[in-house]
Each structure stands twice: as C-alpha cells, then as structure tokens.
Design a protein around this motif. Structure first.
Motif, mmCIF file in Angstrom:
data_model
loop_
_atom_site.group_PDB
_atom_site.id
_atom_site.type_symbol
_atom_site.label_atom_id
_atom_site.label_comp_id
_atom_site.label_asym_id
_atom_site.label_seq_id
_atom_site.Cartn_x
_atom_site.Cartn_y
_atom_site.Cartn_z
ATOM 1 N N SER A 14 0.712 -1.031 -0.120
ATOM 2 C CA SER A 14 -0.222 -0.030 -0.121
ATOM 3 C C SER A 14 0.530 1.650 0.013
ATOM 4 C CB SER A 14 -0.864 -0.078 0.871
ATOM 5 O OG SER A 14 -1.587 1.120 1.644
ATOM 6 N N SER A 16 0.237 4.403 1.319
ATOM 7 C CA SER A 16 -0.253 5.135 1.825
ATOM 8 C C SER A 16 0.243 4.939 3.302
ATOM 9 C CB SER A 16 -1.658 5.436 1.944
ATOM 10 O OG SER A 16 -2.149 4.160 2.206
ATOM 11 N N GLU A 17 0.427 3.515 3.151
ATOM 12 C CA GLU A 17 1.043 2.912 4.410
ATOM 13 C C GLU A 17 2.371 2.898 4.730
ATOM 14 O OE1 GLU A 17 0.620 -1.568 4.663
ATOM 15 O OE2 GLU A 17 -2.275 -0.862 4.798
ATOM 16 N N ALA A 20 3.393 6.270 5.361
ATOM 17 C CA ALA A 20 3.210 6.590 6.549
ATOM 18 C C ALA A 20 3.860 5.907 8.271
ATOM 19 C CB ALA A 20 1.510 6.230 7.647
ATOM 20 N N GLU A 21 4.562 4.209 7.496
ATOM 21 C CA GLU A 21 5.738 4.204 7.608
ATOM 22 C C GLU A 21 6.793 5.260 7.878
ATOM 23 O OE1 GLU A 21 8.193 0.190 7.904
ATOM 24 O OE2 GLU A 21 6.987 0.652 6.548
#
Length: 544
Positions: A14, A16-17, A20-21
């Motif tokens: 992903s 978006s993930e 975010a990470e």
C-alpha cells in the motif's frame, strides 16, 4: 500471482501505508537518490544494523545509473592517466560484482585491435599490468590473436588494417537491473525505499539537519522523514540538494554527457566487445547484446539543464559512427541505421583546468554545514567500496561504530548453480521457449527467470523476445509505476529489442494498465509519453 519474492519486492502493499511508515518512524539514515550509489549505501547500511530509508524523486535508476556503457570494468584507460588506485580497486571489484550477480556481470572478451606487432606488444604490456592490479586468474589472462585467429573470432574486423588484436576479460552488465537487485537486497533486510518521492526541503533542529521533507508525486502528500544522518547520493543533482543547507553554489561538479547509439546487429555483426580509437585519442566501445549493438560513449562537458534526458546532437552521433569504417568490413553506417540512442550525465568531481575526458572517476565525499553527507563521482563498478567510504562518514555522524561491511553475497537473481549458458539451456528446456528468448531473460533476471516465465511465457508481440510475465514481475516485484519504467528500465526493450519496441507499447500498456487500474485515457497517455521519448532520442535525424 503467487508472490515470487515478497520479502524483497520494491512494490509496497500500500502506497499510503509506505508513506505513513516513512513519516511515523525515526531512522538512523535517510538516503536521497535511488541510483547505484544510493542503492549500494542502503544495502551496506541496513546490513550493518542501521534503520534505513531511501527516497528517489523519479524511478529507481532513472538517471545516470541506467545510461552507462553497461560494463563492469576497471577502466584500463585510467591506468594511462596514472590513477592506479582507482584501477586496482575497480578491477578487483569486478569479481565481487560477479559473485553477487553472475547474470549481471558476464565475462566477455574485450578486443583491442592493433596495426602491427609493436602496437600489440605495447597493448599487452599495459593489459598485463592491469591484470596484475586486478589479481586476474590464469584462466582469464589476455590472449593475442593473429589474422587467422581474428578470422575465426572476430571476422567483421578489418584485418587489412588491424592484423593483430589483444583480447582481455571485462564484464557486461545491465546497469538498471543491477540497481534494482541491490535495492531489493536492501529491502530484504529491512530498508524502506520509495520512488516518486522528491526531497523539497530539509528539517533543521539545533543547527543541524534532522531529516528531509518530501512531496509525493502520486498523491500530493507532503511529509517529514526524520533521521540522525542524511546521505545525498542524487548524482547530477547533488549540488541542488546541498543548497538546502543554505550554501552558495559550490561548483564541485563537472557534469559530463555520455551518448550511445544502437544499431541492428545484422548491420554490425560483432561477436565480442571491441575498442575503437578516435581521432582525439579517446576510446569508444562496440558492445553487442542480443539483436542490437551499442556504440559509445562520448565524454563532453555538459552545461545544459536537461540532467535527466540530455539532448543527443548530430555531432554526438557522427563522432560515434565515424570510426566504424576504419575498423569493420561492413557497409558504412549512417544516421538511418541508428534505431535507438541514449544519453546520460555523469556527476564528475571537478578538477581545475581539466576537461571531462581528463577528470578522475574517483568519488568524493564531503559534509555540509548542516551535516548532510554528499557523495559524487565514482564508477558503477565500484559501488560497494564507495558505500564503505560513505558509511565511515555516517558512523562518525552517528557517533558509533558499525559492524563490518557485507561481503559479495548473491543478491536477488544471483543464486545461479551453473554458468549463464548452462542456466539458459535449462530454462529453455524446462519452459519450452526458444533459446534466444531464454538467453535474454536469464541475463536480465538470473535464477528468477523461471519465476518470471511462470507468470506468462508468451511473447507480448508475436515472434518477439519480451514475455507477458515480465509486465507482472515489473509491477509486483520491481516497483514499476509507468510504461516508461517498464520499457526503459525493467525489460530494457527500448534499446535492446529494436525490432519490437514500437509494436510492444500498446499491448504492454494494456497489461500494465490492468494491473495498476489505468483507464483508457491514462493508458493512452502512457503510450504517448514513451513514443515521445523514442522520438526525442532520434531527434538528431530531424535536425540534420
């Protein structure tokens, strides 16, 4: 698909993930630049226990690291320039790269034609020194060929002009795929990497840089990535990034443009790598690969602003084609015979009073006012040792000692149990494909070629060499996001499958669009973009 190598995939589950990470963690090191230098630093750092992030503003290997001469070599010409240390280091590194990725460091004969015995003896003496510096084994020592042997080994060479030749070992590579494999190795040990994530600013904390600000080109998200150390490995763009430290232009770089042209192997049927001498006493390589032969490179100072796709001029092409008639017994080649071309900018470290051809390829590392560690220069072959040098600076910045640098263990694709020809024969037999197709796939994907074929073994274009499984592999494993990524840096079809590169675009875009959810407008735009890129490579024809 059954996921072929999930732990080393460059494709996040992903986006978006992934973002975010990157924003949610604090890293020991963030690396700017996804070429061979940044990839090598990431692999070294993560294998020495650091928490690593790498960001690339375009595609991985989009710049200089996909525009080389495709050689893993020590740089014999630098011996004549007196750069013995660089030659020793890179000559020995050839074997290390071969151990890591035998499919991406294939031993080949490099042929140096000679007009007479005296020239042959001089060439042999220089190559003998080169082989000693590189600790070459007896089985790879250079050979001398007379007219009879040349008639057998390199029949297209003009033996009336060059009745002698010395052949010595160098290694052919695929530069972009080497970058991808090194990055995948780093990801497999825990590095986080992201393309299309340009750095737009740096984060200051107490007078020092504490990370970078990036802007996602796919979502318009802007995020901060915090890290205790920052390495600027952005190639020709390193000085642009160094200015975030509020420094004036440093003019440390001397950009040099290198151009290669590609012709059909039927027009120039060479069997080995061949070195030609030019009137200005430079060397130009003739580099056969499959159905194509590349000729390059130029080496001229570049003052333009097209650092990603520098223009190719008619004078560049004339310079490369001109020596062919002196060396090869073939019909003269002209602009119409050039089916493709590439150009790139080398980020050479400036040396006062020297032209691009005279400048050492040795890397330089410096630390800016905010603590950013910048690296420029260097050679593709020496990416491991360059990474070791950079990590010394990183260790000092972190105030801690690091473990030993990783050895030349196999990287993804590099775990072959036989030589390339033997592995290709096995792949062809097991999959029922023609041997030339197997040869191409093994030299791109190594021991993963069978996994690529399992995703789709039918050629995308009838009678072609690019198979359907390569599209899925490019998207699901190698992090491709555009048709240009696929054609230029994953399959290398833009330059090395000239007979099908035009016909490939529509069906490849359709397959890629199905995987990435493109609509008809996006698919058409992707095709148009690559067609425009093809046209720009050959613009020199229209300009004459």
């Amino acid at each position: 698909m059954s996921e072929p190598a999930p732990s080393t995939s460059l494709t996040p589950s992903s986006r978006s993930e992934l973002l975010a990470e990157l924003e949610g963690e604090r890293f020991d090191l963030v690396i700017i630049g996804g070429g061979i230098t940044g990839a090598g630093v990431a692999r070294d750092a993560v294998r020495r226990g650091l928490r690593v992030a790498l960001v690339e503003k375009d595609d991985f290997a989009a710049g200089t690291s996909s525009r080389s001469s495709k050689l893993i070599h020590g740089g014999l010409r630098y011996l004549a320039m007196g750069d013995i240390g660089l030659v020793r280091e890179t000559a020995r590194e050839r074997q290390a790269v071969h151990q890591m990725a035998p499919h991406l460091a294939e031993p080949c004969w490099m042929v140096v034609p000679a007009r007479n015995r005296a020239t042959l003896m001089k060439v042999r003496a220089g190559i003998g020194t080169y082989e000693k510096l590189g600790a070459i084994g007896d089985s790879d020592r250079h050979l001398s060929w007379d007219q009879d042997e040349l008639a057998e080994e390199e029949p297209s060479l003009r033996r009336d002009e060059y009745p002698w030749a010395c052949a010595y070992r160098e290694y052919m590579t695929d530069d972009a795929r080497l970058v991808l494999a090194v990055l995948r190795d780093a990801v497999g040990v825990g590095a986080i990497v992201a393309s299309r994530l340009p750095v737009v600013d740096v984060i200051w904390e107490g007078g020092h840089i504490d990370g970078v600000v990036v802007a996602c080109e796919m979502s318009d998200d802007r995020l901060e990535i915090r890290a205790d150390a920052v390495v600027n490995a952005a190639g020709p763009w390193v000085e642009h990034l160094a200015r975030f430290e509020q420094e004036a232009a440093t003019d440390r770089l001397h950009p040099s443009k290198g151009v290669h042209v590609v012709v059909d192997a039927a027009r120039l049927p060479v069997r080995n790598l061949v070195i030609m001498s030019t009137p200005d006493k430079r060397s130009v390589f003739v580099l056969p690969r499959g159905d194509a032969v590349a000729i390059g490179t130029t080496d001229t100072s570049y003052l333009g602003d097209k650092l990603l796709w520098p223009e190719i001029k008619s004078s560049d092409v004339e310079y490369l084609l001109q020596p062919l008639k002196r060396y090869f017994d073939v019909e003269p080649l002209d602009f119409d015979d050039v089916g493709a071309a590439w150009s790139g900018v080398r980020p050479l470290v400036a040396q006062q009073g020297k032209e691009a051809t005279e400048i050492s390829r040795k890397e330089e590392v410096w630390v800016g006012t905010g603590g950013m560690i910048t690296v420029a220069g260097g050679k593709l072959t020496g990416f491991r040792t360059m990474a070791m040098t950079v990590l010394d600076y990183v260790a000092e910045r972190l105030g801690r000692s690091l473990g030993p640098s990783p050895g030349p263990d196999p990287i993804p694709g590099g775990d072959l149990t036989s030589d390339l020809d033997g592995h290709s024969a096995s792949v062809a037999t097991a999959s029922g494909i023609e041997r030339p197709l197997a040869d191409r796939l093994v030299r791109l994907y190594g021991d993963e070629a069978s996994q690529v074929l399992a995703l789709g073994h039918q050629p995308i274009v009838t009678g072609g060499r690019v198979v359907a499984g390569e599209v899925e592999w490019a998207v699901q494993v190698d992090g491709a996001l555009t048709l240009e990524d696929l054609i230029y840096r994953r399959t290398r079809a833009a330059w090395y499958t000239p007979a099908e590169r035009d016909d490939l675009l529509a069906p490849a875009a359709s397959l890629m669009g199905d995987l990435l959810g493109w609509d008809k407008a996006r698919t058409a735009a992707e095709i148009d973009a690559v067609r425009a890129r093809y046209a720009s490579e050959l613009q020199f024809k229209a300009d004459t």
